[in-house]
Design a protein around this motif. Structure first.
Motif, PDB file in Angstrom:
ATOM      1  N   PRO A   1     -34.340  13.742  -1.489  1.00 50.30           N
ATOM      2  CA  PRO A   1     -33.033  13.442  -0.879  1.00 50.30           C
ATOM      3  C   PRO A   1     -32.895  13.980   0.544  1.00 50.30           C
ATOM      4  O   PRO A   1     -32.322  13.309   1.413  1.00 50.30           O
ATOM      5  CB  PRO A   1     -32.043  14.109  -1.841  1.00 50.30           C
ATOM      6  CG  PRO A   1     -32.747  14.141  -3.147  1.00 50.30           C
ATOM      7  CD  PRO A   1     -34.189  14.400  -2.802  1.00 50.30           C
TER       8      PRO A   1
ATOM      9  N   GLU B   1     -34.842  11.741   2.866  1.00 49.89           N
ATOM     10  CA  GLU B   1     -34.257  10.413   3.017  1.00 49.89           C
ATOM     11  C   GLU B   1     -33.015  10.412   3.910  1.00 49.89           C
ATOM     12  O   GLU B   1     -32.705   9.407   4.542  1.00 49.89           O
ATOM     13  CB  GLU B   1     -33.921   9.826   1.643  1.00 49.89           C
ATOM     14  CG  GLU B   1     -35.169   9.451   0.852  1.00 49.89           C
ATOM     15  CD  GLU B   1     -34.834   8.843  -0.504  1.00 49.89           C
ATOM     16  OE1 GLU B   1     -33.698   9.080  -0.986  1.00 49.89           O
ATOM     17  OE2 GLU B   1     -35.705   8.146  -1.072  1.00 49.89           O
ATOM     18  N   ARG B   2     -32.299  11.524   3.969  1.00 50.40           N
ATOM     19  CA  ARG B   2     -31.100  11.553   4.813  1.00 50.40           C
ATOM     20  C   ARG B   2     -31.387  12.102   6.211  1.00 50.40           C
ATOM     21  O   ARG B   2     -30.486  12.187   7.046  1.00 50.40           O
ATOM     22  CB  ARG B   2     -29.981  12.363   4.153  1.00 50.40           C
ATOM     23  CG  ARG B   2     -30.223  13.852   4.001  1.00 50.40           C
ATOM     24  CD  ARG B   2     -28.984  14.530   3.445  1.00 50.40           C
ATOM     25  NE  ARG B   2     -29.156  15.957   3.271  1.00 50.40           N
ATOM     26  CZ  ARG B   2     -29.520  16.547   2.135  1.00 50.40           C
ATOM     27  NH1 ARG B   2     -29.747  15.807   1.055  1.00 50.40           N
ATOM     28  NH2 ARG B   2     -29.651  17.862   2.064  1.00 50.40           N
ATOM     29  N   THR B   3     -32.630  12.480   6.465  1.00 50.72           N
ATOM     30  CA  THR B   3     -33.010  12.995   7.781  1.00 50.72           C
ATOM     31  C   THR B   3     -33.440  11.845   8.686  1.00 50.72           C
ATOM     32  O   THR B   3     -34.230  10.992   8.284  1.00 50.72           O
ATOM     33  CB  THR B   3     -34.148  14.010   7.655  1.00 50.72           C
ATOM     34  OG1 THR B   3     -33.700  15.122   6.867  1.00 50.72           O
ATOM     35  CG2 THR B   3     -34.589  14.521   9.021  1.00 50.72           C
ATOM     36  N   SER B   4     -32.941  11.839   9.897  1.00 49.72           N
ATOM     37  CA  SER B   4     -33.329  10.805  10.859  1.00 49.72           C
ATOM     38  C   SER B   4     -34.307  11.333  11.904  1.00 49.72           C
ATOM     39  O   SER B   4     -35.032  10.566  12.528  1.00 49.72           O
ATOM     40  CB  SER B   4     -32.091  10.228  11.553  1.00 49.72           C
ATOM     41  OG  SER B   4     -31.390  11.251  12.249  1.00 49.72           O
TER      42      SER B   4
ATOM     43  N   GLU C   1     -29.312  19.852  10.440  1.00 52.09           N
ATOM     44  CA  GLU C   1     -28.751  20.273   9.158  1.00 52.09           C
ATOM     45  C   GLU C   1     -29.330  21.569   8.656  1.00 52.09           C
ATOM     46  O   GLU C   1     -28.619  22.463   8.202  1.00 52.09           O
ATOM     47  CB  GLU C   1     -28.974  19.181   8.099  1.00 52.09           C
ATOM     48  CG  GLU C   1     -28.499  19.563   6.721  1.00 52.09           C
ATOM     49  CD  GLU C   1     -28.856  18.524   5.663  1.00 52.09           C
ATOM     50  OE1 GLU C   1     -28.807  18.874   4.464  1.00 52.09           O
ATOM     51  OE2 GLU C   1     -29.187  17.382   6.022  1.00 52.09           O
TER      52      GLU C   1
END
Length: 281
Positions: free
Chosen positions: A106, A109-112, A229
């Motif tokens: 997760p 997947e949320r890291t750009s 983050e």
């Protein structure tokens, strides 16, 4: 940089200091606050001197009686960060490595934007299956944990797909030593270094390598920065999670300085080719 355990100690000290300052600003003695909260008379002293860790409920009550309820949310968040910061590998790996690999999906997947610094290993996002298998087998043997390396490698390979979707960017800085640290046999290393040459040509990946002769900063552990983050730092005994903005900024500063020491493009490819040639020696 501070060691992981020292960073945790510093965070705990900072939280205790804020609680004490809040009490003093409210003109309360430790005994006054304990009486208002319905606690044992020594509890405030134990918390402020690090002999007892406050709960989230303790912090909420502390803020209420010090007239600082607006600060409770921030302090509770700090406590949660401390709880996350230091997680023993043995607890995380007690059932093997596959669960640990899946747990990170997760976050990936949320890291750009990934920023990765590794001094001695090829990062997981760029490992071949054979390299990952050799590395994980060594971890399993050293830590004496259940051997699920085949399954864990499959998850790691699947996790690499994040770099081919979602417009993600990844900047990687490796020490030249990472190219020359033997993981597996000569064939495994040759395949890994060849793969590194290939993935470095992708438009969303920046690969920099710090030549051994140009090393100018002090040694530190490898670290991964996930957007703004969090930062993950792996040590021999634990994984450190950093979420405080000012600490993330410190790692970002270190990454920027490492990036200035690195070479790119043809110069980086030359270092990789040299490491491949050295495998036959």
């Amino acid at each position: 940089m501070s060691s992981p355990s020292r960073a945790v100690d510093q965070a705990k000290h900072a939280l205790r200091a804020r609680l004490r300052e809040m009490r003093l600003a409210a003109h309360l003695t430790g005994r006054d606050l304990a009486n208002l909260a319905g606690w044992h008379s020594s509890k405030v002293s134990r918390i402020e001197h690090g002999r007892q860790t406050p709960s989230e409920h303790d912090i909420t009550i502390w803020c209420r009686h010090c007239g600082a309820e607006d600060q409770a949310g921030d302090l509770v968040a700090s406590l949660r960060t401390i709880d996350e910061m230091y997680v023993e590998w043995r607890r995380m790996q007690r059932t093997g490595l596959q669960r640990l690999q899946k747990a990170a999906i997760p976050l990936y997947e949320r890291t750009s934007r990934f920023r990765i610094y590794e001094p001695s290993l090829i990062p997981g996002l760029f490992q071949t299956a054979d390299y990952a298998l050799s590395l994980m087998r060594a971890v399993v043997t050293f830590r004496e944990i259940p051997d699920d390396t085949a399954e864990a490698v499959k998850v790691r390979m699947q996790r690499q797909q994040v770099l081919t979707s979602g417009g993600r960017r990844c900047a990687v800085i490796l020490e030249e030593a990472a190219l020359r640290t033997r993981i597996g046999d000569t064939e495994v290393m040759a395949g890994q270094l060849g793969h590194l040459l290939a993935v470095a040509t992708r438009s969303n990946i920046s690969l920099g390598i710090i030549p051994i002769r140009d090393r100018a900063m002090w040694p530190t552990n490898g670290f991964w920065i996930f957007d703004e983050e969090r930062v993950l730092v792996e040590t021999l005994s634990a994984e450190l999670t950093v979420t405080q903005p000012h600490e993330i900024a410190l790692y970002a500063k270190a990454f920027a300085q490492f990036a200035e020491l690195a070479v790119y493009g043809p110069a980086a490819r030359t270092l990789i080719a040299s490491a491949i040639a050295a495998l036959d020696m």
